[in-house]
Design a protein around this motif. Structure first.
Motif, PDB file in Angstrom:
ATOM      1  N   ARG A   1       0.860  -1.181   0.000  1.00  0.00           N
ATOM      2  CA  ARG A   1       0.000   0.000   0.000  1.00  0.00           C
ATOM      3  C   ARG A   1       0.894   1.228   0.000  1.00  0.00           C
ATOM      4  NH1 ARG A   1      -4.332  -1.784   4.725  1.00  0.00           N
ATOM      5  NH2 ARG A   1      -4.529  -3.953   4.045  1.00  0.00           N
TER       6      ARG A   1
ATOM      7  N   ILE B   1     -11.791   7.909   5.235  1.00  0.00           N
ATOM      8  CA  ILE B   1     -11.822   6.684   6.041  1.00  0.00           C
ATOM      9  C   ILE B   1     -12.181   7.123   7.464  1.00  0.00           C
ATOM     10  CG2 ILE B   1     -10.528   4.645   6.769  1.00  0.00           C
ATOM     11  CD1 ILE B   1      -8.683   5.004   4.441  1.00  0.00           C
TER      12      ILE B   1
ATOM     13  N   ARG C   1     -12.375   5.775  10.323  1.00  0.00           N
ATOM     14  CA  ARG C   1     -11.433   5.379  11.379  1.00  0.00           C
ATOM     15  C   ARG C   1     -10.179   6.233  11.409  1.00  0.00           C
ATOM     16  NH1 ARG C   1      -8.900   0.099  10.916  1.00  0.00           N
ATOM     17  NH2 ARG C   1      -9.427   0.097   8.722  1.00  0.00           N
ATOM     18  N   LEU C   2      -9.865   6.832  10.279  1.00  0.00           N
ATOM     19  CA  LEU C   2      -8.600   7.579  10.187  1.00  0.00           C
ATOM     20  C   LEU C   2      -8.850   9.081  10.134  1.00  0.00           C
ATOM     21  CD1 LEU C   2      -6.646   5.306   7.639  1.00  0.00           C
ATOM     22  CD2 LEU C   2      -6.646   5.204  10.128  1.00  0.00           C
TER      23      LEU C   2
ATOM     24  N   SER D   1      -8.622   7.811   0.888  1.00  0.00           N
ATOM     25  CA  SER D   1      -8.108   6.627   0.203  1.00  0.00           C
ATOM     26  C   SER D   1      -8.575   6.572  -1.251  1.00  0.00           C
ATOM     27  CB  SER D   1      -8.578   5.403   0.987  1.00  0.00           C
ATOM     28  OG  SER D   1      -8.596   4.266   0.196  1.00  0.00           O
TER      29      SER D   1
ATOM     30  N   TYR E   1      -3.162   5.732   0.341  1.00  0.00           N
ATOM     31  CA  TYR E   1      -3.680   6.575   1.409  1.00  0.00           C
ATOM     32  C   TYR E   1      -3.136   7.986   1.214  1.00  0.00           C
ATOM     33  CZ  TYR E   1      -4.613   2.149   3.835  1.00  0.00           C
ATOM     34  OH  TYR E   1      -5.046   0.898   4.166  1.00  0.00           O
TER      35      TYR E   1
ATOM     36  N   THR F   1      -0.707   7.009  11.467  1.00  0.00           N
ATOM     37  CA  THR F   1      -1.781   6.430  10.645  1.00  0.00           C
ATOM     38  C   THR F   1      -1.744   4.902  10.694  1.00  0.00           C
ATOM     39  OG1 THR F   1      -1.735   8.320   9.145  1.00  0.00           O
ATOM     40  CG2 THR F   1      -2.712   6.309   8.281  1.00  0.00           C
ATOM     41  N   LEU F   2      -0.529   4.362  10.567  1.00  0.00           N
ATOM     42  CA  LEU F   2      -0.390   2.898  10.587  1.00  0.00           C
ATOM     43  C   LEU F   2      -0.942   2.315  11.877  1.00  0.00           C
ATOM     44  CD1 LEU F   2       3.090   1.715   9.287  1.00  0.00           C
ATOM     45  CD2 LEU F   2       0.831   1.280   8.324  1.00  0.00           C
TER      46      LEU F   2
ATOM     47  N   ARG G   1      -3.127   3.616  13.940  1.00  0.00           N
ATOM     48  CA  ARG G   1      -4.582   3.751  14.008  1.00  0.00           C
ATOM     49  C   ARG G   1      -5.258   2.721  13.106  1.00  0.00           C
ATOM     50  NH1 ARG G   1      -8.520   8.116  14.695  1.00  0.00           N
ATOM     51  NH2 ARG G   1      -7.098   9.270  16.035  1.00  0.00           N
ATOM     52  N   LEU G   2      -4.610   2.485  11.960  1.00  0.00           N
ATOM     53  CA  LEU G   2      -5.146   1.547  10.981  1.00  0.00           C
ATOM     54  C   LEU G   2      -5.061   0.111  11.492  1.00  0.00           C
ATOM     55  CD1 LEU G   2      -6.114   1.557   7.962  1.00  0.00           C
ATOM     56  CD2 LEU G   2      -3.729   1.222   7.316  1.00  0.00           C
TER      57      LEU G   2
ATOM     58  N   TRP H   1      -2.802  -1.917  10.665  1.00  0.00           N
ATOM     59  CA  TRP H   1      -2.212  -2.788   9.626  1.00  0.00           C
ATOM     60  C   TRP H   1      -0.700  -2.742   9.798  1.00  0.00           C
ATOM     61  CZ3 TRP H   1       0.558  -1.507   4.878  1.00  0.00           C
ATOM     62  CH2 TRP H   1       0.791  -2.631   4.071  1.00  0.00           C
TER      63      TRP H   1
END
Ligand code: ADP
Length: 493
Positions: A42, A61, A63-64, A82, A95, A135-136, A138-139, A141
């Motif tokens: 990504r 997004i 959530r973000l 996104s 993103y 961001t990562l 929070r995501l 992932w």
């Protein structure tokens, strides 16, 4: 196949969303090639205001939203949108980190009105680096590798090794940093360092400091787990002298074992003469004669006369020190004596533009100039020219020589960096893919152009050269596999 990898690719420009140079092409094509090999990759980039929400179907997004990101003593909000870049097989998720204060502007690094760098580029890319990591989290992932590109992403490795040192989320993530050009380092006054939130001990000679400044590129080179650059020759050159290493050659030599030269590929979909909607007439190696229709169309556009005996020399460039167009200024009038046409699309230095303009006024039937950035015309020049000029002082990789070969347009290049690695000098009998010269000297350039013009007068030889270039495989797959091997290597326990 062994287990697929998860990779986050971080870049400040990605084609088709934002582009100032080759970095954007690479940041789009390499992730797509990696995805096609079966890995999850990504991309994260800033959301500059000019990236149209409608055209690119950017989605919020939920959530973000409102992610707090510290810069200096303030905390700014990051909002992530996104979208995707499409590919033959799969699409790659992108993103966009959005913040009105830092990225709500019309330029990428410079104010387009006065062509000056934004004064707060330090804060903008401190925000970006920190924002990517927040961001990562929070995501939720977790990639195995974060692949950073150029100074704008240079603080990510050091932040992971200091601010996030004890954060279990980042514990096993490795970093790769790719140098696309040593000349752009992101060097800021020492006061900028405070805004980064990094611990004081990082600002020393073996870390973030270079020649008294807070240097983002040096920081990356000091802290990344692995370093790559975009051709083998450039990887050697930047360790050897200040001319190429731009003051960081000592550090690069020190990290030589971790420094790898992996040649850029080209995007085979965007740059394909048999499927290029920008050009007048599509063609391939089997219908090479049809290329002449593009030459006619190009000359017509500039009100110049078509003559199959007279080659068109094309150029598409940023007019900056690196690209060597001072050599062209010094030799162009002599070149014109051999009957060539010269068509140049360029952006950059106003003084140089004026000098070229003066020559154009003197030779309006042989010189055509367009100043600005024009994707469509770039394709038309590649298709309509017989030769393509790249006399660079240095060239980390260079893309246009590879596009040129694909379009049957013979590159004339200085033997440096990626130009030397990709172009094979002409040998009588029709061997080779282009013409090369060694010394940075306008007589050498002139001699090489004259050599090319002589070969052009032997159509059978010339066609062989065209076919040789068109048969080269500069697709990304090969290099993408090397990147995967490198990721696996640094992930070894
Ligand atoms: P660099 O990144 O140093 O500018 P590269 O050869 O790696 O050089 O990549 C340049 C990219 O930018 C190519 O895709 C080229 O076609 C494009 N480009 C450069 N100048 C222009 C311009 N004035 N208009 C359109 N495209 C341009």
């Amino acid at each position: 196949m062994s287990k697929p990898l998860n990779i986050l690719f971080v870049s400040s420009e990605v084609e088709p969303f934002a582009k100032t140079g080759g970095l954007a092409d690479v940041s789009s094509a390499l992730p797509r090639a990696i995805k096609d090999l079966g890995h999850e990759i990504r991309i994260v980039m800033p959301r500059y205001r000019f990236i149209s929400e409608r055209r690119f179907r950017l989605h919020d997004i939920i959530r973000l939203k409102d992610i707090p990101i510290p810069v200096g003593d303030s905390v700014h909000n990051g909002n992530v949108k996104s979208s995707f870049i499409m590919n033959l097989k799969e699409k790659v998720q992108v993103y966009f980190l959005d913040n009105e204060t830092f990225f709500g502007r019309e330029g990428v690094y410079q104010n387009p009105a006065n062509k000056k760098d934004y004064k707060d580029n330090d804060e903008r890319f401190i925000f970006f680096a920190r924002g990517v990591l927040e961001t990562l989290k929070r995501l939720g992932w977790q990639p195995e590798v974060i692949h950073c590109n150029d100074w704008q992403t240079g603080l990510i490795p050091v932040m992971m090794k200091t601010i996030y040192k004890h954060d279990p989320f980042f514990k096993n993530i490795k970093t790769v940093f790719t140098i696309h050009n040593m000349a752009y380092q992101g060097a800021f006054p020492p006061d900028s360092f405070k805004k980064s939130g990094l611990p004081d001990e990082v600002f020393h000679h073996n870390g973030a400091e270079a020649y008294g400044k807070f240097n983002f590129l040096k920081t990356a080179l000091s802290y990344a787990d692995s370093i790559t650059t975009v051709s083998e020759k450039y990887a050697r050159e930047i360790c050897e002298s200040t001319e190429f290493g731009a003051g960081l050659e000592g550090l690069l030599a020190h990290r030589k074992r971790d420094l790898h030269g992996l040649l850029n590929g080209i995007d085979p979909i965007t740059w394909d003469p048999s499927n290029d909607n920008f050009i007048f007439r599509k063609y391939d190696a089997k219908s090479i004669e049809a290329k002449a229709e593009n030459k006619k169309a190009l000359l017509k556009r500039f009100d110049m006369e078509y003559d199959p005996q007279r080659p068109v020399i094309g150029a598409i460039t940023r007019l900056v020190h690196q690209k060597g167009f001072d050599l062209v200024l010094e030799s162009l009038e002599e070149m014109l004596k051999s009957g060539v046409h010269f068509v140049m699309l360029a952006s950059g230095d106003k003084e140089m533009e004026a000098k070229f303009e003066k020559l154009h006024k003197k030779h309006p039937k042989q010189i055509a100039l367009v100043f600005g950035f024009d994707e469509e015309l770039a394709h038309m020049i590649e298709a309509g020219s017989d030769m393509f000029l790249m006399p660079s002082r240095y060239e980390p990789c260079g893309l246009n020589q590879m596009y040129s070969m694909r379009y049957g347009t013979i590159p004339i290049v200085r033997a440096t960096g990626g130009l030397d690695d990709t172009v094979e000098d002409y040998q009588p009998g029709g061997k080779g893919t282009g013409f090369k010269f060694e010394a940075y000297d306008h007589h050498e350039l002139l001699k090489t152009v004259q050599r090319a013009v002589q070969v052009y007068q032997k159509p059978e030889e010339w066609k062989k050269l065209m076919r040789n270039g068109m048969a080269m495989d500069y697709s990304w797959e090969h290099s993408a596999k090397k990147y995967i091997a490198l990721y696996r290597d640094i992930l070894k326990p």
